[in-house]
Design a protein around this motif. Structure first.
Motif, PDB file in Angstrom:
ATOM      1  N   LEU A 107       4.686  20.240   8.566  1.00  0.00           N
ATOM      2  CA  LEU A 107       5.541  20.888   9.549  1.00  0.00           C
ATOM      3  C   LEU A 107       4.678  21.685  10.528  1.00  0.00           C
ATOM      4  O   LEU A 107       3.842  22.491  10.117  1.00  0.00           O
ATOM      5  N   PHE A 108       4.882  21.478  11.835  1.00  0.00           N
ATOM      6  CA  PHE A 108       4.071  22.119  12.873  1.00  0.00           C
ATOM      7  C   PHE A 108       4.837  23.260  13.550  1.00  0.00           C
ATOM      8  O   PHE A 108       6.070  23.345  13.438  1.00  0.00           O
ATOM      9  N   PRO A 109       4.135  24.127  14.259  1.00  0.00           N
ATOM     10  CA  PRO A 109       4.827  25.182  15.011  1.00  0.00           C
ATOM     11  C   PRO A 109       5.795  24.580  16.031  1.00  0.00           C
ATOM     12  O   PRO A 109       5.516  23.531  16.627  1.00  0.00           O
ATOM     13  N   ARG A 110       6.925  25.251  16.247  1.00  0.00           N
ATOM     14  CA  ARG A 110       7.901  24.766  17.227  1.00  0.00           C
ATOM     15  C   ARG A 110       7.301  24.706  18.625  1.00  0.00           C
ATOM     16  O   ARG A 110       7.725  23.905  19.462  1.00  0.00           O
ATOM     17  N   ALA A 111       6.319  25.567  18.898  1.00  0.00           N
ATOM     18  CA  ALA A 111       5.701  25.614  20.225  1.00  0.00           C
ATOM     19  C   ALA A 111       5.080  24.282  20.607  1.00  0.00           C
ATOM     20  O   ALA A 111       4.920  23.984  21.800  1.00  0.00           O
ATOM     21  N   ILE A 114       6.822  18.968  18.367  1.00  0.00           N
ATOM     22  CA  ILE A 114       6.707  17.664  17.703  1.00  0.00           C
ATOM     23  C   ILE A 114       7.411  17.693  16.358  1.00  0.00           C
ATOM     24  O   ILE A 114       7.557  18.751  15.730  1.00  0.00           O
ATOM     25  N   ALA A 115       7.853  16.524  15.913  1.00  0.00           N
ATOM     26  CA  ALA A 115       8.586  16.403  14.658  1.00  0.00           C
ATOM     27  C   ALA A 115       7.627  16.468  13.465  1.00  0.00           C
ATOM     28  O   ALA A 115       6.426  16.204  13.596  1.00  0.00           O
ATOM     29  N   PRO A 116       8.143  16.829  12.284  1.00  0.00           N
ATOM     30  CA  PRO A 116       7.305  16.808  11.069  1.00  0.00           C
ATOM     31  C   PRO A 116       6.769  15.407  10.811  1.00  0.00           C
ATOM     32  O   PRO A 116       7.375  14.409  11.203  1.00  0.00           O
ATOM     33  N   VAL A 117       5.632  15.347  10.162  1.00  0.00           N
ATOM     34  CA  VAL A 117       4.988  14.066   9.833  1.00  0.00           C
ATOM     35  C   VAL A 117       5.038  13.869   8.318  1.00  0.00           C
ATOM     36  O   VAL A 117       4.717  14.783   7.552  1.00  0.00           O
ATOM     37  N   ARG A 124      -3.342  13.131   4.177  1.00  0.00           N
ATOM     38  CA  ARG A 124      -4.308  13.248   5.269  1.00  0.00           C
ATOM     39  C   ARG A 124      -3.704  14.024   6.422  1.00  0.00           C
ATOM     40  O   ARG A 124      -2.483  14.244   6.477  1.00  0.00           O
ATOM     41  N   ILE A 125      -4.557  14.394   7.342  1.00  0.00           N
ATOM     42  CA  ILE A 125      -4.140  14.987   8.615  1.00  0.00           C
ATOM     43  C   ILE A 125      -4.880  14.242   9.718  1.00  0.00           C
ATOM     44  O   ILE A 125      -6.110  14.092   9.651  1.00  0.00           O
ATOM     45  N   GLY A 128      -4.395  12.696  16.036  1.00  0.00           N
ATOM     46  CA  GLY A 128      -3.476  12.004  16.932  1.00  0.00           C
ATOM     47  C   GLY A 128      -2.034  12.461  16.802  1.00  0.00           C
ATOM     48  O   GLY A 128      -1.230  12.264  17.722  1.00  0.00           O
ATOM     49  N   TRP A 129      -1.665  13.053  15.662  1.00  0.00           N
ATOM     50  CA  TRP A 129      -0.302  13.512  15.469  1.00  0.00           C
ATOM     51  C   TRP A 129       0.052  14.669  16.418  1.00  0.00           C
ATOM     52  O   TRP A 129       1.198  14.798  16.816  1.00  0.00           O
ATOM     53  N   PHE A 130      -0.930  15.506  16.726  1.00  0.00           N
ATOM     54  CA  PHE A 130      -0.612  16.744  17.436  1.00  0.00           C
ATOM     55  C   PHE A 130      -1.581  17.092  18.563  1.00  0.00           C
ATOM     56  O   PHE A 130      -1.399  18.104  19.246  1.00  0.00           O
TER      57      PHE A 130
END
Length: 220
Positions: A107-111, A114-117, A124-125, A128-130
């Protein structure tokens, strides 16, 4: 014929007999008291032995309960770390080899907007996701173009894992370490650095915790 008074010898004999009888009565009374005391002491000893055994049982039960709670806590506690780090990818592992990760939700910051992955079987992280969203969020927050040290991106990671055949789930706040360099016109490059655990979270408070930490790190 009139009665004759007792002779001194007979009077002495009677007095001694009376004294002897009184002594015997006192000894009988003392013996009874001692017998009662013996019974009381015996009962008290039995009670103390029983009480000690009860205390020992209670202590053992408490020790077993504490050991069970400790084992349960060890089973459900999970710490993730970076098994390998590349500029665009962090392979995640656990500090306990007996715990096998099944899937994760990040789960990423709302700022970042982007949607959760979700991941399955390959913790892994990936940058490219964020990456694009992070660059925009940094620009909006007016953060420096270049990193002085390692920058931090807070995320909440929900991990579902198996240990000893039992399935568990835990949520924790982590910082993704990264570096950024470049200029806004020419573009920026993002390099992943690692993963650092911050604290355990409750599922319902995960998003709020991520947003609060992002606000503290960015000064907004």
């Amino acid at each position: 014929m009139s009665d004759t008074p007792d002779t001194p010898k007979e009077a002495v004999k009677e007095e001694r007999a009376a004294e002897a009888a009184a002594i015997r009565r006192r000894w009988i009374t003392l013996g009874e008291v001692l017998a009662v005391l013996a019974v009381v002491i015996s009962g008290l000893t039995l009670f103390l032995n029983w009480s000690d055994k009860q205390d020992e049982r209670a202590d053992k039960i408490a020790e077993r309960a504490a050991a069970s709670r400790k084992a349960s806590s060890r089973a459900t506690a999970l710490v993730l770390n970076a098994r390998s780090v590349k500029d665009d990818r962090i392979a995640i592992g656990t500090t306990d080899p007996d715990k096998v990760v099944q899937s994760q939700t990040i789960l990423f910051p709302r700022a970042l907007g982007i949607a959760p992955v979700d991941t399955t079987g390959d913790p892994r992280i990936e940058a490219g996701w964020f990456e694009s969203a992070l660059k925009k969020a940094r620009a909006k927050a007016k953060l420096p173009d270049d990193s002085v040290g390692d920058e931090r991106l807070p995320v909440a990671i929900t991990t579902r894992f198996v240990v000893g055949g039992d399935a568990h789930e835990t949520v924790a706040l982590y910082d993704i370490g990264y570096g950024i360099a470049g200029r806004w016109i020419a573009g920026h490059s993002l390099s992943l650095r690692g993963l650092s655990r911050v604290e355990t979270l409750k599922s319902g408070s995960a998003q709020a915790a991520v947003d609060a930490r992002w606000a503290r790190l960015t000064g907004r």
